[in-house]
Design a protein around this motif. Structure first.
Motif, PDB file in Angstrom:
ATOM      1  N   LEU A 519       0.832  -1.297  -0.045  1.00 45.87           N
ATOM      2  CA  LEU A 519       0.055  -0.009   0.195  1.00 45.87           C
ATOM      3  C   LEU A 519       0.741   1.270   0.090  1.00 45.87           C
ATOM      4  CD1 LEU A 519      -2.270  -1.459   2.792  1.00 45.87           C
ATOM      5  CD2 LEU A 519      -3.102  -1.073   0.341  1.00 45.87           C
ATOM      6  N   GLU A 524      -3.248   4.301   4.078  1.00 46.58           N
ATOM      7  CA  GLU A 524      -3.985   3.528   3.092  1.00 46.58           C
ATOM      8  C   GLU A 524      -3.705   2.055   3.811  1.00 46.58           C
ATOM      9  OE1 GLU A 524      -2.288   3.673  -0.722  1.00 46.58           O
ATOM     10  OE2 GLU A 524      -2.948   5.494  -1.358  1.00 46.58           O
ATOM     11  N   ALA A 546      -8.714  -0.445  -2.097  1.00 49.08           N
ATOM     12  CA  ALA A 546      -7.958   0.704  -2.583  1.00 49.08           C
ATOM     13  C   ALA A 546      -7.745   0.516  -4.207  1.00 49.08           C
ATOM     14  CB  ALA A 546      -6.637   0.818  -1.848  1.00 49.08           C
TER      15      ALA A 546
END
Length: 962
Positions: A519, A524, A546
């Motif tokens: 990430l 995140e 995501a």
């Protein structure tokens, strides 16, 4: 702003002592035309020669522009040299050099020298250069594109901001530590990541590379879009048949060219590196039990390497670059997957393996017992359960394919192929007289039944004389070898003690295949983390939400047969991120580094693992509270604290499921894993305020303690000092029993209570032997120790009222003292950055400490001139502080800082204090010099197991030099 060695930026640096100048040489090819603007290649680097200019190194260390044009002789090879006059008075102000970016050709990382400056001590032979405009990430990328799977190895480096640490500068000058251990290539000081994809999902692999910008040097996506370099001439190393098959696709999608590397060369190079550089890379797997094998580098060759990919290659390896493919078979992983797909309709290799876990091959395979009425054929050594014919029962049974369970078909097929590979491998080992056989390749996948079957075949046919061994990085041999084919990658120079494997978040969730960090940033990562719900040892989650630009599609592949469950076969071993730390060294005072084992508690014992799992789980909520409080109790800190708790709980659950998942597991590894997990969620020092409060309280009563000690005779004082160390070691926030004590009184009250209970004999009591070594007996007075290394433990009373008075006594006797403290915070352990401030406060009330601290350069007033502080003008012996190279409550002496290794060379006494460093680890360690181990046992189970005693029993163990 990353720090790189000057040798990483250019070919070499040297100092011309006569003319007092530093000369930076960049070697050029002999036929370069300096007047023709174009990109010219040099042996290591590429730079723009359009406007050739020199870089002037001023006396302040800044590298500036010099207008003078260099001359070039095309008939002979010359150096373009950067010359800087130092001394003599005047400096010429120069404009910053434009276009001074020097970057490596094709697949080389980029190096921006604009604004470069000498960092640190300007008198060093190989000074470090600070590159303020250098990208934080410098990456290599290499692939192994097989018929079934794509394996990807990439390198990243993200250096911390340099800290102006006066202690470090002083100790470097005093101990004569140079930058000699810095290698010449920027590959070192970073991390190696390992990722895999199915070849049929190659677009997901391309998306992953693109999302991380690995083909552009790994730069942040927001930066490369506006001013990033072109990939037009970028070349990526790759091996495997797919390097040819998909070359055009890589060019089309990423704008990069594939440079093909020989597959066998890569396999052997990768295997040799892993077996020589990673301590617990190889393991055996017999009847479900893993046993890690320590490989002696001097006894590695020859061996047989069996690589099981789509097909199987068997390679006899005689040394680095010395190998021969001696055999192989077309029945391999591709056969298993292909037949399995036809027979079971499975859509992925992982799904096929999962089916086999629930299978019973006896419904399809014909066994010896089926032929002989359930009896063994003992005359030729065959048991009734031995397979006589794979799929043999299908001949006599009147059944169609749909009548057989897919699980049984998968297991029968797996056994058939694994047995044959094992047998053929052993026969080739027998043919060449090889006793050691290593199996690699992604067919194995850490699958317990596969490894057991291969091991059984080798053991059966060799009658127990040969052993099948497996590799934790089994599928990445080719990709790693391709990575090493980059010119001057630097990995060849690495030693086993310079590699540290860590398991950041992700490792517990994706079946042992680390993808990252996957990430873009911590926020995140936490967002992804919050989607997880832990159920027992099973981690479940939806597919990450995501965008693919930050996670990399394929990074978290969900096996289709498991729905949304991200859980692999329990036996699969996790592959972490490999940190390359060239500054680590082996502690030179170990009596026998080859047999040294730091861990006292072996967690392969299931009962031990369950106990410590419970201890750490129960301590987790308190640790989270302290961590969140250390960050001000903000909403962000609470969110990170919750994510840490989830992640560490998942680590513990994974290890309960498979204790060998992260390699050989000892208690020290488990405690270090907790600290790494805290740092991963940006909790740098969870006990910061507690340590500060306890230091202040202890320093307030130190003067009275020193007065009390000074009124004693020498021998009585030494006993009181050892009692004081043991009593003060009660302050340990890692112990539940000690935490409970904090609610019953102040730090000073608890210390006095502990001192009052110090009654000899202690449970382990070698004080009389230690006293005789210090004071002798009768007329014989031994020489004082020359230098003592004191490994300190906790902040507060432990160091202030325990170890510091002991250090003072050794100084009084004429012994140099080096306080060894953690490089990074761990629980309430004191760090090397904190110790000088503690010493400075203590020195206000003690002439002995003040003189020694000044002699050792610990006091700010003594740091005006490092060279003067190292001269023998002071009558005091020095008190110094070094960092130990770790951030854990324990210490593995196979991996210590270079400054500790340098300090140890003249030491003849080691004092290890505290449970972590003297009991959990190193209790059984032996040293070349005298060693004293001091600790109070603050855990009932440890007391019973280690010293057959009780909680709060004390250990004073003295071992003369081996």
């Amino acid at each position: 702003m990353p720090l790189v060695s000057a040798r990483a930026a250019v070919e070499f640096i040297k100092e011309d002592s006569e003319e007092r100048r530093i000369v930076i040489h960049i070697s050029c090819s002999p036929q370069i035309n300096l007047n023709k603007p174009r990109q010219q290649k040099i042996p290591n680097w590429t730079f723009d020669l359009k406007d050739h200019q020199e870089l002037n190194v001023g006396i302040d260390g800044n590298i500036n522009n010099c207008d003078e044009k260099a001359k070039h002789n095309s008939e002979t090879q010359r150096d373009t040299s950067t010359v800087a006059e130092r001394g003599g008075g005047q400096e010429k102000e120069m404009a910053p050099l434009a276009g001074s970016s020097i970057h490596r050709s094709s697949s080389r990382p980029q190096l921006d020298l604009s604004g470069a400056a000498i960092q640190g001590n300007f008198e060093e032979r190989d000074p470090t250069i600070l590159l303020p405009n250098q990208s934080d990430d410098i990456s290599h990328l290499a692939l192994d594109i097989g018929g079934s799977l794509i394996k990807l190895v990439y390198f990243s480096r993200c250096e911390d901001q340099p800290i102006n640490d006066k202690r470090k500068k002083t100790i470097t000058a005093r101990l004569g530590i140079s930058n000699g251990n810095r290698r010449s290539y920027p590959i070192l000081g970073g991390r190696l990541h390992f990722v895999k994809f199915e070849t049929i999902k190659i677009k997901e692999c391309l998306d992953f590379i693109y999302s991380k910008q690995l083909h552009r040097g790994g730069m942040d996506s927001r930066r490369w879009q506006s001013k990033g370099p072109s990939t037009e001439n970028t070349v990526i190393k790759a091996t495997g048949g797919g390097a040819y098959k998909f070359a055009d696709l890589f060019k089309e999608r990423l704008g990069i060219s594939i440079e093909k590397e020989d597959e066998m060369n890569c396999l052997v190079a990768g295997a040799n590196f892993l077996l020589k550089a990673i301590r617990h890379e190889a393991f055996t797997h017999i009847e479900g039990q893993k046993m890690f094998v320590q490989i002696d580098q001097n006894d590695l060759f020859p061996y047989l390497l069996v690589n099981i990919g789509s097909g199987v290659s068997m390679i006899k390896v005689d040394g680095d670059g010395k190998f021969q493919r001696v055999s192989g078979t077309n029945v391999g992983g591709g056969t298993y997957w292909g037949l399995g797909k036809l027979l079971t309709k499975c859509k992925s290799f992982d799904e096929l393996l999962e089916l086999s876990q629930r299978g019973d091959n006896r419904t399809i395979d014909m066994l010896v017992g089926d032929i002989y009425g359930g009896m063994d054929y003992s005359k030729i050594g065959l048991s009734a359960s031995t397979i006589a014919s794979s799929f043999g029962k299908a001949i006599s049974e009147n059944k169609e394919l749909d009548d057989y369970r897919p699980e049984d078909i998968s297991l029968s097929l797996l056994r058939m192929i694994s047995y044959n590979i094992g047998q053929i491998s052993y026969l080739n080992a027998l043919r060449f007289g090889l006793k050691r056989i290593f199996f690699g390749g992604f067919f194995i996948r850490g699958h317990a039944y596969t490894m057991d079957t291969i091991s059984f075949a080798v053991h059966f046919w060799s009658k127990g004389e040969a052993q099948a061994m497996f590799l934790r990085h089994e599928g990445f041999l080719g990709a790693l070898g391709a990575f090493m084919s980059y010119e001057k990658h630097g990995l060849d120079d690495l030693m086993v003690h310079q590699l540290v494997e860590r398991f950041p978040m992700g490792a517990p969730y994706v079946g042992g295949n680390i993808h990252g960090p996957p990430l873009g940033d911590l926020n995140e990562k936490i967002s992804w983390m919050e989607k997880f719900v832990q159920k027992g040892t099973e981690i479940t989650a939806p597919v990450p939400m995501a965008p693919s630009g930050t996670t990399g599609l394929g990074g978290f592949e969900v096996p289709s047969s498991k729905g949304d469950t991200l859980r692999s076969d329990a036996s699969e071993l996790n592959v972490g991120v490999l940190y390359l730390v060239p500054s680590l060294e082996v502690f030179p005072l170990l009596a026998d580094p080859k047999t040294y084992e730091p861990n006292t508690i072996d967690l392969s014992d299931r009962s031990e693992l369950e106990y410590w799992y419970t201890v750490l789980s129960e301590h987790l909520s308190d640790l989270v509270d302290k961590a969140v409080a250390s960050e001000g109790g903000t909403d962000d800190a609470k969110r990170r604290g919750d994510a840490f708790a989830r992640a560490f709980s998942a680590h513990l659950a994974r290890l309960m499921e498979e204790p060998a998942a992260y390699g050989k597991l000892g208690l020290a590894n488990l405690l270090e894993l907790r600290e790494e997990c805290l740092r991963e969620f940006h909790f740098i020092d969870a006990y910061r305020s507690i340590k500060q409060r306890e230091n202040e309280a202890s320093l307030a009563v130190l003067p009275d303690l020193l007065k009390e000690l000074d009124n004693m005779t020498e021998e009585a004082r030494m006993l009181t000092l050892i009692e004081g160390v043991l009593a003060a070691n009660i302050f340990d926030w890692g112990s539940r029993a000690c935490v409970d004590l904090y609610h019953k009184g102040t730090i000073i009250e608890i210390y006095r209570m502990s001192r009052n209970k110090m009654q000899r004999p202690w449970r382990v009591d070698d004080f009389d032997i230690f006293k005789e070594r210090m004071f002798g007996s009768g007329e014989m007075k031994p020489e004082p120790h020359k230098r003592a290394l004191l490994f300190v433990d906790n902040s507060g009373a432990d160091i202030v009222l325990g170890m510091l008075p002991l250090a003072r006594e050794l100084l009084r006797r004429g012994t140099e003292v080096v306080l060894v403290a953690n490089s990074l915070p761990a629980l309430n352990d004191v760090t090397a950055m904190e110790v000088p401030d503690i010493v400075a406060e203590a020195a206000k009330h003690c002439d002995i400490l003040r003189g020694a601290a000044e002699a050792g350069g610990l006091l700010v007033d003594a740091m005006i001139n490092i060279q003067d502080s190292s001269k023998e003008s002071s009558s005091s012996v020095p008190l110094m502080v070094v960092e130990n190279g770790c951030g854990s409550p324990c210490i593995d002496l196979r991996q210590v800082s270079s400054e500790l290794a340098a300090a140890a060379k003249d030491a003849d006494l080691v004092i290890l204090e505290g449970m972590g460093r003297a009991l959990h680890t190193n209790f059984n360690a032996r040293f070349k010099c005298d060693a004293l181990k001091l600790a109070m046992v603050k855990n009932q189970r440890l007391a019973e197991k280690l010293i057959k005693g009780n909680i709060y029993d004390c250990v004073c163990r003295f071992e003369p030099a081996s």
